[in-house]
Enzyme design. Structure first.
Site, short mmCIF file in Angstrom:
data_model
loop_
_atom_site.label_atom_id
_atom_site.label_comp_id
_atom_site.label_asym_id
_atom_site.label_seq_id
_atom_site.Cartn_x
_atom_site.Cartn_y
_atom_site.Cartn_z
N ASP A 181 9.26 2.71 -0.58
CA ASP A 181 8.30 3.46 0.31
C ASP A 181 8.30 2.80 1.79
OD1 ASP A 181 6.29 4.38 1.68
OD2 ASP A 181 4.57 3.48 0.31
N LYS B 118 4.74 8.77 8.75
CA LYS B 118 4.42 8.04 10.22
C LYS B 118 5.56 8.69 10.88
CE LYS B 118 1.29 5.00 8.28
NZ LYS B 118 1.17 4.18 7.02
N TYR C 4 0.91 -1.21 -0.13
CA TYR C 4 0.04 -0.02 -0.01
C TYR C 4 0.83 1.20 0.00
CZ TYR C 4 -3.49 3.59 1.55
OH TYR C 4 -4.09 4.64 1.93
#
Ligand SMILES: *Cc1c(COP(=O)(O)O)cnc(C)c1O
Length: 432
Positions: A240, A268, A145
């Site tokens: 990523d 994050k 994702y």
């Protein structure tokens, strides 16, 4: 039994305001059913809901809270920053300070750009890769994702190495057709893509340690294979590390596996729980970003001073070694203790599980088979997972409400928290 009366009322009211009652889908507990606790506050390893229930939290806002909730350093930094104004839309020293800290851990990020979310980071990195190479196609892996931008909401077409199909209404066929989706950990599939389209592939984007299909680790040599194929074909390799950055190792998967990508996305942890993400990498590529170059990308709140202050506070503690504690080691030890304990308890009652861990990330798959890709995850025992999840919640242990999610240890979790979690797990496993 868990009382969620207030949360149930709040959820009903929220459903009138927000689609599904939430502002991000997984929060609705859709796959496990029932009422999601509405959170009133959080402190350290604990979160508290509006019915007065207390939980040991292993979601950690889906990854950012590496020092637990409301760590003093972050609260102080954010409070101080706010007093000086919350946004200027002009350069500050804070941005450069955070960038310098990031470079300490991620030397591959020779230049970078601050953005507001992981979605923005990956979307911008892909545009940049296309602008830099002058090519159209991108490759992503099924089950990885990268946020919700159009070209990434794509599933595999029929057969390996074919054009992608939109995985959400609203994504056009033409957009999806430029994304090739292949299985993770499958060397033959990525070789086939490059054999077929090598010259057309602008970028390969990958979660080098995949955390959005549960936690799935790259097989030996897989990341090196991606590095070799992309280098050979003039394709930009994008790691990523929005989730696995600072968690698999302080320097992310690129440090842990010794592979240098061309571009990296962080999010994050990097914003210390505030909206902040980053993309960056090789100078030659990054200099194509506007206004140094022609690839457009901008943001009113990018590099926001409060988010920068939070990020600086977290990274100073984590990589600046400000208080002399090796947090990466501590987190890893705590994670090993918990995951090892869970595996033993499941084994003792004969429940087949795959217990995965990497740094401060972990996940328990209810399966007897090895889990190496999305299909393996989809073949897990979801009914058993749901029972386990509900049982743990009732015991005051807050886990992600889906077998497709990863859990996070924080430095605020104590040995006592882990013992309490294992006691709860023993009781729940025995009841399954
Ligand atoms: C969470 C996540 C994103 C998206 O980040 P947002 O801040 O939610 O937009 C992108 N990539 C990975 C690997 C993620 O885990």
């Amino acid at each position: 039994m868990l009382t969620l009366t207030n949360s149930a009322a709040a959820f009903a009211a929220a459903k009138q305001l927000f689609p599904g009652g939430v502002n991000s889908p997984v929060r609705s507990f859709g796959s496990v059913g029932g009422t999601p606790p509405f959170i009133a506050r959080a402190d350290g390893s604990r979160i508290f809901d509006i019915d007065g229930n207390e939980y040991i939290d292993y979601v950690g806002s889906w990854g950012p809270m590496i020092f637990g909730h409301a760590p003093k350093e972050v609260v102080d930094a954010v409070t101080e920053a706010a007093k000086n104004g919350t946004s200027y839309g002009a350069p500050t020293l804070l941005e450069s300070r955070l960038a310098a800290l990031i470079q300490k851990a991620y030397p591959s990020m020779e230049m970078m750009r601050m953005v507001n979310s992981g979605t923005e980071a990956t979307m911008s990195a892909l545009r940049l890769a296309r602008g830099y190479t002058g090519r159209n196609k991108i490759v992503k892996f099924i089950g990885c994702y990268h946020g919700h931008s159009d070209s990434l909401l794509v599933s595999a077409g029929s057969g390996a190495a074919t054009f992608g199909m939109p995985s959400s209404p609203g994504v056009t066929k033409n957009t999806a057709a430029d994304t090739i989706a292949v299985p993770y950990n499958d060397v033959a599939a990525i070789e086939e893509v490059f054999a077929k389209w090598g010259e057309d592939v602008a970028a390969v984007i990958v979660e080098p340690v995949a955390g959005n299909m549960g936690l799935v680790l790259p097989k030996d040599g897989y990341l090196q294979k991606l590095r070799d194929l992309t280098a050979k074909n003039g394709t930009v390799l994008i790691f990523d590390e929005v989730m696995c950055g600072f968690r698999v190792a302080v320097g992310g998967a690129q440090e842990a596996y010794g592979i240098t990508p061309d571009l990296t996305c962080l999010g994050k942890v990097v914003g210390g729980g505030l909206p902040c993400a980053v993309y960056g990498g090789r100078r030659e590529i990054m200099e194509c970003v506007s206004p140094a170059g022609k690839v457009y990308q901008a943001g009113t709140l990018s590099g926001n001073p409060i988010a920068m202050a939070a990020g600086i506070a977290v990274l100073t503690k984590l990589i600046g070694n400000a208080d002399g504690v090796d947090y990466a080691r501590k987190l890893q030890r705590q994670t090993e203790k918990l995951v090892g304990g869970l595996k033993e308890l499941a084994d003792a009652v004969g429940i087949p599980v795959q217990a995965h861990k990497a740094g401060s990330m972990f996940c328990l798959f209810f399966a007897a088979h090895k889990v190496e890709n999305y299909d393996d995850v989809s073949a897990c025992d979801f009914a058993l997972f749901t029972k386990y999840f509900r049982g743990m919640l009732a015991e005051g242990i807050y886990l992600a409400p889906s077998q497709y999610e990863t859990l996070f240890m924080s430095a605020a979790h104590t040995d006592g928290d882990i013992d309490r979690t294992l006691t709860a797990a023993k009781k729940v496993f025995e009841s399954l």
